[in-house]
Every structure is written in structure tokens, then in C-alpha cells.
Design a protein around this motif. Structure first.
Motif, PDB file in Angstrom:
ATOM      1  N   MET A  61       6.589   2.755   0.597  1.00 54.87           N
ATOM      2  CA  MET A  61       5.443   1.863   0.582  1.00 54.87           C
ATOM      3  C   MET A  61       5.406   1.020   1.849  1.00 54.87           C
ATOM      4  SD  MET A  61       6.315  -1.104  -2.115  1.00 54.87           S
ATOM      5  CE  MET A  61       7.134  -2.557  -1.721  1.00 54.87           C
ATOM      6  N   VAL A  62       4.238   0.481   2.114  1.00 52.07           N
ATOM      7  CA  VAL A  62       4.067  -0.495   3.177  1.00 52.07           C
ATOM      8  C   VAL A  62       3.949  -1.855   2.505  1.00 52.07           C
ATOM      9  CG1 VAL A  62       2.527  -1.313   4.993  1.00 52.07           C
ATOM     10  CG2 VAL A  62       2.870   1.148   4.652  1.00 52.07           C
ATOM     11  N   ILE A  63       4.745  -2.809   2.935  1.00 51.08           N
ATOM     12  CA  ILE A  63       4.603  -4.167   2.423  1.00 51.08           C
ATOM     13  C   ILE A  63       3.653  -4.904   3.356  1.00 51.08           C
ATOM     14  CG2 ILE A  63       5.782  -6.256   1.658  1.00 51.08           C
ATOM     15  CD1 ILE A  63       8.320  -4.647   1.363  1.00 51.08           C
ATOM     16  N   ARG A  64       2.486  -5.272   2.830  1.00 50.28           N
ATOM     17  CA  ARG A  64       1.457  -5.909   3.654  1.00 50.28           C
ATOM     18  C   ARG A  64       1.792  -7.397   3.842  1.00 50.28           C
ATOM     19  NH1 ARG A  64      -4.427  -3.504   2.434  1.00 50.28           N
ATOM     20  NH2 ARG A  64      -4.649  -4.404   4.527  1.00 50.28           N
ATOM     21  N   PRO A  65       1.129  -8.054   4.779  1.00 47.20           N
ATOM     22  CA  PRO A  65       1.519  -9.444   5.107  1.00 47.20           C
ATOM     23  C   PRO A  65       1.587 -10.386   3.901  1.00 47.20           C
ATOM     24  CG  PRO A  65       0.011  -8.619   6.758  1.00 47.20           C
ATOM     25  CD  PRO A  65       0.103  -7.542   5.702  1.00 47.20           C
ATOM     26  N   LEU A 102      13.788  -3.023   0.504  1.00 50.25           N
ATOM     27  CA  LEU A 102      14.482  -4.101   1.206  1.00 50.25           C
ATOM     28  C   LEU A 102      15.322  -4.867   0.197  1.00 50.25           C
ATOM     29  CD1 LEU A 102      11.603  -5.470   3.472  1.00 50.25           C
ATOM     30  CD2 LEU A 102      13.224  -3.625   3.917  1.00 50.25           C
ATOM     31  N   GLU A 153       9.548 -13.231   2.323  1.00 52.98           N
ATOM     32  CA  GLU A 153      10.144 -14.193   3.255  1.00 52.98           C
ATOM     33  C   GLU A 153      10.512 -15.502   2.555  1.00 52.98           C
ATOM     34  OE1 GLU A 153       7.022 -13.834   6.472  1.00 52.98           O
ATOM     35  OE2 GLU A 153       8.790 -14.020   7.732  1.00 52.98           O
ATOM     36  N   ASP A 202       0.863  -1.179   0.000  1.00 51.36           N
ATOM     37  CA  ASP A 202       0.000   0.000   0.000  1.00 51.36           C
ATOM     38  C   ASP A 202       0.908   1.239   0.000  1.00 51.36           C
ATOM     39  OD1 ASP A 202      -2.239   1.612   0.065  1.00 51.36           O
ATOM     40  OD2 ASP A 202      -3.062   0.748   1.910  1.00 51.36           O
ATOM     41  N   TYR A 203       0.325   2.363  -0.407  1.00 51.90           N
ATOM     42  CA  TYR A 203       1.059   3.616  -0.338  1.00 51.90           C
ATOM     43  C   TYR A 203       1.222   4.036   1.115  1.00 51.90           C
ATOM     44  CZ  TYR A 203       0.204   3.878  -5.328  1.00 51.90           C
ATOM     45  OH  TYR A 203       0.177   3.601  -6.660  1.00 51.90           O
ATOM     46  N   ALA A 204       2.397   4.503   1.472  1.00 56.58           N
ATOM     47  CA  ALA A 204       2.648   4.969   2.832  1.00 56.58           C
ATOM     48  C   ALA A 204       2.452   6.474   2.894  1.00 56.58           C
ATOM     49  CB  ALA A 204       4.071   4.616   3.245  1.00 56.58           C
ATOM     50  N   PRO A 205       2.204   7.005   4.097  1.00 58.74           N
ATOM     51  CA  PRO A 205       2.079   8.456   4.238  1.00 58.74           C
ATOM     52  C   PRO A 205       3.428   9.158   4.261  1.00 58.74           C
ATOM     53  CG  PRO A 205       1.720   7.382   6.337  1.00 58.74           C
ATOM     54  CD  PRO A 205       1.945   6.289   5.346  1.00 58.74           C
ATOM     55  N   TYR A 211       4.668  -9.478   2.048  1.00 56.34           N
ATOM     56  CA  TYR A 211       5.861  -9.776   2.843  1.00 56.34           C
ATOM     57  C   TYR A 211       6.121 -11.278   2.918  1.00 56.34           C
ATOM     58  CZ  TYR A 211       9.633  -8.899   6.034  1.00 56.34           C
ATOM     59  OH  TYR A 211      10.894  -8.826   6.579  1.00 56.34           O
TER      60      TYR A 211
END
Lengths: 479, 479
Positions: B41-45, B161, B52, B33-36, B48
Motif C-alpha cells: 500500500m501507499v500511505i498518503r500524507p 512500517l 508520525e 491507497d492500493y499500490a501497483p 502518514y
């Protein structure tokens, strides 16, 4: 060999000089090194391998209990950090700020995350709409930065590694259950894997996390009698959901603020591990987090090829069940290797020489205790397993005995003072709950309230004011 | 159900509109998702979990080949970054700078690492003394920041990452072997696990890593005919060892500068994965990196309990061998679930309804192709395994056919231009090696030289100047 041994060991100061001993062990065992950035450290492969083993076990337990990993940004815009008033007050003095990107001067400063509540709650406000979206059980394994004045390898560094869990729940009860579940996972891990006994309970209000309703904590006693906070699990109440506008439509069709927790343990646990278990010969690692559980040292005389082959065969046999290292370097003597691997804390040494080969046996030497034994080659897996279990159990037992011997009840401020300065350990006191008494005790003894135990209670009179008191508190000086 | 399906799918634009399709899939499949924070960005579960699985497999391969993990600081003092001239010139425009810590204004700016050569080489200069200390084979899994102007989820973000490997060797030959070993590991992983075919080879001098002697690269063709650099492995020569004073005493008792490599792949690989395999129905994941390889959807009619029990039994049976998810949510219809899990790219769907239970069979549906089959319950493990293998193979085959169909030989600048604007893909050209010809081609076609293949060679005349040419280069427009 005796001379060689003596000289080798001379390189590490006696553990009595705890501070010098600690630094020497961290550097010589190549766990970490000072970085060319003030207050930061480099985690070297041997130290990082311990962290990886810790991560694997904790991550397994988190996944087993329904948690998932995610990743949130390193940078937090200043305006987000300011949304929760207590939180920003607690963390702002410790923040590293990015003010320039490329050639551009930023219009808003970006905090390098000291912790991620502010950015994660911003996303939760976007993702959570309904009770069906709850609970949210996320964590991330990442780096954080806190601008510290004085630092110490592993125990307090400007940048450190950790995980931070951030969960959201329908009810206060569920959130408290989560905070306690994590506390239990931490306790089982720290006691069962790191072989470090902990005192568990709550923080007083003055010591809780900035923004939490209350904080559960695990406290460890270090060899100098000072306490180290080993992990925390916070019940955040609705403070962040209200500040960040996280709302959900509940089953009853009412819009509500959910209840939250956050929790963490960090690479400082490696510092605790080193200090608590180490001895004059260096590091001592609990088998469960030892990068090498067994080191095989072949003893060469004339019959070299024979011994080497046997050592290799044993290494291969054991590798399926244990983390094994064969030290076959020709340029070092067996005596040098014994000292070196003792200094590096390997729990079990396996020696094999020509006479052992002839007799079909090997020699096992535990890193602690006097358990050196010759065992038949055929039993080597079983005997190594047994010895590792014994080392693990013995380390915990030793640390527990130390902790127990350093908890002293105190009923006057003078007694607390004596415990801090002479006896060195935890003072167990009764407290009336008034902030002024807490502050008085802190000022007069240099100790802080570490933990209000969950599983003990007493009543009597307050250690400071003498009024009726029903709160049991462990005080200690703290790292 | 037909209507429901149609409406569901409407939420994702057709893949022809690649850019909108891509963003919709990333957001709707909850990968990120877009981060503020601008450009982050946010890597959602779910995203992610893919990372992994990628990490686990790469880390396994690195450890198997003698590499170890470590951790170096996030911050690099400006003076260190400046030690290698080309390196700082390449990275300085992209650096985020920390200038304040707590209340204090720093006397020297700290770069948030865009890559870690400068700080790691500083440590290597301290650690490396003798040929006995070599090779050093370290990597770290971490976050880096590059101040980018325009960003895109996964494919180009300010923070991302990655792992970064940094190795040190006695000889140039060993260092080149290491750089090629890593190239091979990357190729096997990207082709074998991500099912993405790559072109492997060297970069031209103008495209190599800032500070390297030369760079090996892996290039991927995206559906719009543009190339994406999927990984790089750099031969650094002695540039950094000289700049940072890394020296060792060799066997011949001479002090020498060692030879180095560095290498990385990043979370952008997840972007490649999404774009290359996805279709109009959403994400398509190769089984080897799919967080759920099999989703079980029970089909309820009257005989509900029976079906649910069977579904649970199957989930438990399969869980030992595959990553399985049982979708037993009562509030969604089977049809809705089919669409939802297709959109999320799960490779195999297992359906079980009352008639299946009665017949002792289940239905397996692969995410790609027309392989829907009923199989006897007794064979379910074998059949699921077979179908996963087929999906994995089919994805690679499909992507390889696409890549092969988009490589076009070109012998004039006009032909290259046509390939870039009409045919869309790689132009395979001969080049004389002169920078002016490279620049001319770049300016006139918008394409850049992506890779000089390792396993092909040709001679002829330069695509630009017509002079004798012996260097084969693949050109494309690039992400």
C-alpha cells in the motif's frame, strides 16, 4: 596521565592516512559497523542520533515550506521501472531483484527501490486530475538499495537512508523554483548545520540524474582534495509525466502534462561530516548535530561526593538548553574520559573538580582551538552557549578556508592534471559545451565535471579545444 | 444543504457493512491507497501524519526509559536466518528473497527482513563482551516484508512500517521486567492516545513468537467481534544468544549467555483506529493523534472579508496550542466542508459566521456526541482544549463499553461456538493447559486463544475436557 593519553590516541592512525583514519574513527566512535551482508552497514546509536538531528531540522524546513511526508512501497515491478527509458538505463545495472516470495517464483521481478520516481509517478497519474490538485509536494524518509561494487561506511553503501522529495507543478517556472528552493534549503542546512561549505550549481548533461532535464548539485571538498556530491535537486521537466501519463485539466480547460522535481540527501552526509571536521584525536562534531553538545566530567579526589553532586546539579541545569551527558562512571579516570569524549567529537567538555566547587567555577574546554576557560558557575549557560556558537563558527571557517585554498583556475589540460595529482582540489575551467571536450578532459585527468556554478560567470577559451567558451565548470576527482 | 449532505454521505457505505465501509473510509479520507505491487500500500500524507504522531509519542517514551535508535540492514543472508531453528521455521514461508544484484546471480539468497533478530543478534555477538556492556536497549523504526496471501489496507500488508526493539540483559528477571515495561508503555499508548481499550496478557505456546520463550500481547476487539493483535513484547530467553553466540563475562568472571527481549507495534494500529472509532459519516480520530485537531470553517455571506479575517486571526491564535487547519477554499460551500471534515475525522470543528463575529463568539462542534456550543471568543483556547479532552475521553469510554459488552464467559465448547457465530466477541474460558484441548476448541469454533490475562485468575474445569483447569484464556476469531 600523559602515557595513558598517548596510548589511547595511538589507536587512531594520523589523519594524513585518510582512509585508515576514517575507518578507525567510524568504528571506534561507534558511529557505524560493518554488517554481515556485503556492502551494507549498521548505523549504531551514536551515528543514528546524528541522523535523527539532521532529519529533524530538514523535516522542519520541508514542512515549513508546505511539504508533507508519505510512504511508498519498497518494491517496484520491473515493468514500471522500464517506463522512462533514460531512468531505467541509469538504474537497472544497480538494482537488487526479488524473484521469490515464500515458495512462489514471481512472474515479474520486483526491484528493491534504487529511487522511487517510477512508483510515485504511477500513483500521481491516479491522484492528479486538475490544476486544483497542484502543486503536489511530497517526500518520504526511507531506505534505498543500489548494488554497488565497492563500498565504504556512510560514503557509499548498498543500502542507505535518505529522504526523496517528489513534486508536481502546473508550470515549468514553478517546478524550477521548487528545485531551487530545495537547493537553498540544502545549502543553508549543510553550511549552517553541518558547517560544511558547498559549491552549488548545475551538473553537465553527462552527469545529471537519469531522467532529468537538468540537475542542481551541492559539491563538497574532502580533505584529500576529492569532491563529494552532497545533495541533488532535479528538474525532471515533463519526462516522467509523459512516460507515466500524469495529466491535468488546466484553468484553460486544456489537458496538460505537469512539470516535476525530485531531490535527495542521504546518510553519506555523515561521512562528509566525519572526514571534513575530524582530526588526529578523532571525531569533531558541529554542535548543531552533536548528540551530546556538552559532556560533564567530574574530577574526583578525596572530596568526591561534593563534586559529584555539583556535576549532577550542573547537568540538570544545562539539560533544559543543551544536549548534555554526565560521565560519572567510577571505573574510568578523568584523563581517560577526556580522551574518549574528544575521540567521540563532543564540542564542549565541562570539567568540575574540588577546587572549582570551592571557587564556584567550572572549566570549559572546546573540542577545537585553544579556548579553555574557567567561568563562574552562575554564567555557565551563557558561557556554554557562547562556546558552542564559537565551535560551530570555527568549524565552518576552517572548512571554508580549506575549500578556498583548493580552488585553482586552470587554462590548459596539463594544469588540470597537475591540480588533480599534485595540488589536489577543484580545477576551475572554461568549457565550450561540446561533449568531446568534456570527455577528453575526463580521460586525461581522471577528473569529472562537478558543478557549473550559479553565481559566477566568465568567458574566454575552452580549456581543451581553445574555441570560444562561456561555461565555467569546476572539475575534481570524485568519491 | 440537506440534499448535498445526503449525497456526500452516500459515498460511504453504512458501517454495518464493515468491510466495504472500511475500504471506502481509508480511500476517501486519503489515508492510504492500493499500490501497483500486489499486497502493498501507499500511505498518503494524511495517514502518514497519524503515523508520525504515533511515532513521536512512542519514541519519546522509549527514549525516556533509556532506549536508543539504531539502523540495521534490510537484507539478511539465508544462513543467518537459519541459525535459530524455530525462528526460521516460523518466518521462512513468508520471506521475499533477493536472488539477483545488478547482472550478478547471488550465491546466497538474501531475505528481505521479515523481522531483524537474526541480523541484530549477529551484531550483538560482536559488540557484547562484558556485563558492563549490558543492558543493550536498542530499537529501529523501519520497514519489513512478509509475503502474505491475502492483504488489507493497514491491517495486513506485505510491507509494513513498525519499530522493532531488541534488548539484551544480564539476568532473566531483568529481561522479563523489560518485556513488561514495554507492554505497559504499549498499553498506556494504545489506551491513552489511540483511545482503544486492550486485553493484556500472555500468548499460549502455540501462538507465541517463533523463537521466544513466551510472548506478551495486547488484544483489541474490532466492531465485527473479531480480535486484532495490536502489539507484542517477547521474552526470548537465551534462545537467540545461544544460537548466535552472544556471550558476556559476568561479575563473577563466568562466561554466560545473556537474556533477550524483542517487541513491536506496526502501522496496523492505524487500521484498528479507523475501524474502532469510525461511524457512518466516516473517520473519527482521537485528538491526540489527529493531524488536524481543529478545522476552522468560515461561513461566508455578504460580510465575507470580516469573517475571513476573524477566521485567520483565530487560526493563528489556536495554532500555538493545537494542530489547526483553516479551510478558506472559496470554491466549496460551508455545508460541503462540514461533511468533508467530518468524513476525515477531525475531532472539533470551529464555525464562525457574520453573526458570530458581531456577537464576539464562535461555534464549536465535536465530531462525536451532541456537544455543539457557542462560546465567547475570549475563551476559545480553553473551550477547544476542553472539547478535545472530552472527545478523547468519550472515544475511549465508548470503545471500552463495547469491549466489555462483548466478553462472554463460556463453560462448554457449544457456548464458545455460539459466541463466535452469534454474539461475536471474546469467549472467556478455563483451560487445562493441554495442547489437544486448545486444538479441539480451535477446530470446532474457528476461534484461537488470544490472551491469558495477567491480572485475572480462576480455577474450575477445562472447557473442553472437563479436567481441573487453572488457566483463564480469552478466545476469539482473529484478523
Amino acid at each position: 596521565m600523559a602515557v595513558e593519553k598517548q596510548e589511547y590516541v595511538k589507536a587512531i592512525p594520523p589523519k594524513e592516512n585518510l582512509s585508515e583514519w576514517y575507518t578507525a574513527v567510524v568504528l571506534k566512535a561507534e558511529l557505524a559497523d560493518y554488517a554481515p551482508v556485503r556492502g551494507c552497514m549498521v548505523i549504531r546509536p551514536y551515528g543514528y542520533a546524528i541522523w535523527e538531528l539532521m532529519q529533524q531540522e530538514l523535516d522542519r524546513r520541508f514542512k515549513e515550506t508546505g511539504h508533507k511526508n508519505a510512504y511508498f512501497p519498497l518494491f517496484i515491478p520491473e515493468s514500471l521501472l522500464q517506463k522512462e527509458a533514460e531512468h531505467v538505463a541509469g538504474f537497472a545495472p544497480q538494482v537488487a531483484w526479488v524473484t521469490q516470495g515464500g515458495q512462489e517464483t514471481l512472474t515479474e521481478r520486483l526491484a528493491v527501490r534504487p529511487t522511487s520516481e517510477a512508483i510515485i509517478c504511477t500513483m500521481y497519474a491516479k491522484w492528479i486530475q486538475s490544476y486544483r490538485d497542484l502543486p503536489v509536494l511530497l517526500l518520504q524518509w526511507n531506505n534505498v538499495v543500489r548494488w554497488e561494487r565497492s563500498t565504504r561506511l556512510f560514503l557509499r553503501t548498498m543500502e542507505f537512508l535518505w529522504h526523496e522529495g517528489h513534486t508536481v507543478h502546473r508550470t515549468a517556472e514553478e517546478a524550477d523554483q521548487e528545485a531551487r528552493l530545495i537547493l537553498r534549503i540544502y545549502q543553508e542546512f549543510i553550511e549552517g548545520w553541518l558547517a560544511i561549505p558547498v559549491l552549488v550549481g548545475k551538473k553537465t548533461d553527462s552527469e545529471k540524474f537519469a531522467g532529468a532535464d537538468y540537475t542542481y548539485t551541492l559539491e563538497v571538498l574532502m580533505p584529500d582534495g576529492q569532491a563529494l556530491q552532497a545533495g541533488t535537486s532535479h528538474f525532471l521537466g515533463q519526462n516522467f509525466s509523459k512516460a507515466f501519463g500524469i495529466k491535468f485539466l488546466d484553468r484553460d480547460n486544456q489537458e496538460k502534462y505537469p512539470w516535476q522535481t525530485s531531490w535527495a540527501v542521504t546518510t553519506r552526509l555523515i561521512g562528509a561530516l566525519i572526514m571534513i571536521h575530524g582530526d588526529d584525536r578523532g571525531l569533531v562534531l558541529p554542535p548543531k548535530v552533536a548528540p551530546y553538545q556538552v559532556v560533564i566530567v567530574p574530577i574526583f579526589y578525596e572530596d568526591q561526593q561534593n563534586v559529584l553532586e555539583k556535576a549532577r546539579e550542573l547537568a540538570q541545569r544545562l539539560a533544559g538548553r543543551f544536549r548534555v551527558h554526565l560521565d560519572d562512571r567510577p571505573e574510568y579516570t578523568p584523563g581517560w574520559k577526556f580522551n574518549d569524549w574528544e575521540m567521540r567529537g563532543v564540542p564542549v567538555r565541562l570539567e568540575v573538580g574540588p577546587r572549582d566547587v570551592a571557587k564556584g567555577q567550572v572549566v570549559l574546554v572546546p573540542r577545537v582551538g585553544n579556548g579553555k576557560v574557567s567561568v563562574p558557575e552562575a554564567e555557565v549557560e551563557v558561557q556554554v552557549g557562547r562556546m558552542l556558537d564559537e565551535v560551530q563558527a570555527q568549524l565552518f571557517k576552517r572548512a571554508k578556508a580549506f575549500l578556498d585554498s583548493r580552488i585553482f583556475p586552470a587554462s590548459t589540460v596539463e594544469e588540470v592534471e597537475e591540480i588533480m595529482t599534485v595540488k589536489k582540489g577543484f580545477a576551475k575551467v572554461l568549457w565550450c559545451g561540446k561533449l568531446v571536450c568534456e570527455e577528453t578532459l575526463r580521460d586525461r585527468t581522471g577528473a569529472s565535471p562537478r558543478v557549473i556554478p550559479l553565481d559566477e560567470s566568465e568567458t574566454g577559451s575552452c580549456v581543451v579545444c581553445g574555441q570560444p567558451a562561456g561555461i565555467l565548470v569546476y572539475y575534481a576527482r570524485a568519491y
